[in-house]
Design an enzyme around this catalytic site. Structure first.
Site, mmCIF file in Angstrom:
data_model
loop_
_atom_site.group_PDB
_atom_site.id
_atom_site.type_symbol
_atom_site.label_atom_id
_atom_site.label_comp_id
_atom_site.label_asym_id
_atom_site.label_seq_id
_atom_site.Cartn_x
_atom_site.Cartn_y
_atom_site.Cartn_z
ATOM 1 N N CYS A 9 0.802 -1.221 0.000
ATOM 2 C CA CYS A 9 0.000 0.000 0.000
ATOM 3 C C CYS A 9 0.836 1.272 0.000
ATOM 4 C CB CYS A 9 -0.939 -0.021 1.195
ATOM 5 S SG CYS A 9 -1.866 -1.576 1.287
ATOM 6 N N HIS A 50 -2.804 7.915 6.176
ATOM 7 C CA HIS A 50 -3.001 6.604 5.549
ATOM 8 C C HIS A 50 -4.362 6.071 5.987
ATOM 9 C CE1 HIS A 50 -1.790 3.029 3.459
ATOM 10 N NE2 HIS A 50 -1.890 2.286 4.541
ATOM 11 N N LYS A 91 -9.640 7.269 2.587
ATOM 12 C CA LYS A 91 -10.180 5.899 2.571
ATOM 13 C C LYS A 91 -11.581 5.819 3.164
ATOM 14 C CE LYS A 91 -5.647 3.626 2.667
ATOM 15 N NZ LYS A 91 -4.829 4.865 2.693
ATOM 16 N N HIS A 119 -9.853 1.315 0.570
ATOM 17 C CA HIS A 119 -8.398 1.200 0.462
ATOM 18 C C HIS A 119 -8.040 0.720 -0.947
ATOM 19 C CE1 HIS A 119 -4.319 0.793 1.303
ATOM 20 N NE2 HIS A 119 -4.344 0.140 2.447
ATOM 21 N N PHE A 138 1.880 -3.176 4.022
ATOM 22 C CA PHE A 138 2.320 -4.486 4.494
ATOM 23 C C PHE A 138 3.790 -4.668 4.107
ATOM 24 C CE2 PHE A 138 -1.999 -6.975 4.459
ATOM 25 C CZ PHE A 138 -2.419 -6.216 5.533
#
Length: 400
Positions: A152, A287, A320, A325, A388
């Site tokens: 991401c 984020h 988001k 996402h 991740f």
């Protein structure tokens, strides 16, 4: 010599519709593009934007990238092609997963019809660098061309690499961004199996009721140019890309480091790279995934990077909450959202926010947009992207 870099064009396809300004206007108005628990780019019809050949020869993530890049180039005034030596024009586009739709479909063909029925286009469609390659070919960008694949954070990493290429004299202009189309059954099931996605189907970043992220799809593209070269050709910059930094948590493959120290360091280094003090930050695009671990770690990171007293005063909102996402496209789409928010001096809202949680006590701009400070104050913001693998990437932008 450090070269000043400007953003001269932006393009986006998101669950809020086709167009970068559509994204900004609808999010600012509090519109949500999430339906039935997913953020689908339902207004995007490939044949309306691409040729029949382009549609047939590209996975959906590449189709999204092509449409976003076309808008960005037109926005930059590149209608007749690159206004530079093509060998000095580059292309860097990130993705988290690439052509997983093609992979899933062709695996079904293999099982049900046999190996001889597999499409010879399968590999070109599913490879993660397909978007950057196809965009470069369509627009004759013969400088460096590659993809970034860092979950991401991929879109933000791509923009950061584009910035460095221009600063280092390796390119005069770069078409960059991110694209993702991972709403495939296997991806949906896999993210659900690991407990990452929302069972409620609602994205509510920083809210006590948050229960995971909502999967979405889309693409964002930006045209970066040397500031002096853009000025020479008469381009009107949308923004300056002041700084960029990336770090690694080196903690866990999927969970953020709880204190947010890696993310905080990325924010601090981006400010240092930009030559900007924390006091100059007007807005932070978080984020903000709507997951229990990320939202707490990011709140900690913002407090560490900006100082608790200052952090409490700066509007922080999550795109988001309106689009879900977008994985590898998120960093690019959110950089565009940040740029346009700064340009209009408005802090778009974090939707679905209603119940605070102890320790998550920043100004998350709940549910309604709010004007940002006007006057002589520079319109500077940070766009955070964390992925991740412990990847942290932060961009510092100033609207023109």
């Amino acid at each position: 010599m450090t070269r000043s870099v400007v953003i001269t064009g932006v393009g986006a396809v998101t669950p809020l519709g086709v167009g970068a300004r559509t994204l900004h206007e609808r999010w600012s108005a509090g519109v949500s593009g999430i339906e039935d628990g997913f953020g689908r780019a339902s207004e995007f019809e490939p044949k309306d934007h691409l040729s029949t050949k382009e549609v047939r020869r590209s996975d959906r993530f590449t189709q999204l990238a092509l449409a976003a890049a076309q808008e960005a180039l037109e926005d930059a005034g590149w209608d007749g092609g690159a206004p530079y030596d093509p060998e000095r024009a580059a292309c860097v586009i990130g993705t988290g997963i690439g052509g997983i739709g093609t992979l899933e479909n062709q695996h079904i063909v293999l099982r049900e019809e046999g190996a001889e029925r597999i499409s010879p286009l399968s590999i070109p469609l599913l490879m993660a660098n397909a978007a950057s390659g196809v965009v470069a070919m369509k627009h004759n960008l013969r400088g460096q061309s590659f993809g970034t694949v860092s979950a991401c954070a991929a879109g933000a990493h791509a923009i950061g690499q584009a910035l460095r290429m221009i600063q280092n004299g390796e390119a005069d202009a770069v078409v960059t961004g991110g694209a993702e189309a991972a709403l495939a059954d296997v991806a949906i099931a896999a993210f659900a199996a690991m407990g990452a996605t929302s069972e409620s189907g609602i994205s509510r970043p920083f809210d006590a009721r948050r229960d995971g992220f909502v999967m979405g799809e889309g693409a964002g593209a930006l045209v970066l140019e040397r500031a002096d070269a853009a000025e020479e050709r008469g381009a009107e910059p949308l923004a300056h890309l002041l700084g960029y930094a990336a770090t690694s948590d080196a903690h866990h493959l999927t969970a953020p480091e709880p204190s947010g120290r890696g993310a905080a360091r990325a924010m601090e280094l981006a400010l240092k790279d930009a030559g900007i003090a924390a006091e100059d930050v007007l807005y932070v695009n978080a984020h903000g995934t709507s997951t229990p671990l990320n939202d707490r770690a990011e709140t900690n990171a913002i407090k560490t990077a900006l100082g608790e007293e200052l952090a409490a005063k700066i509007p922080v909102s999550s795109t988001k909450s309106a689009i879900g996402h977008l994985l590898g496209a998120a960093g690019a789409v959110e950089a565009i959202a940040t740029l346009l928010a700064l340009r209009d001096r408005i802090a778009p809202p974090t939707l679905n926010y209603g119940e605070p949680e102890d320790g998550l006590d920043l100004d998350y701009v709940p549910n309604e947009a709010r004007p940002l400070q006007n006057g002589d104050v520079r319109a500077i913001g940070l766009s955070n992207a964390f992925g991740f693998g412990g990847h942290n990437a932060v961009l510092c932008l100033e609207a023109s």
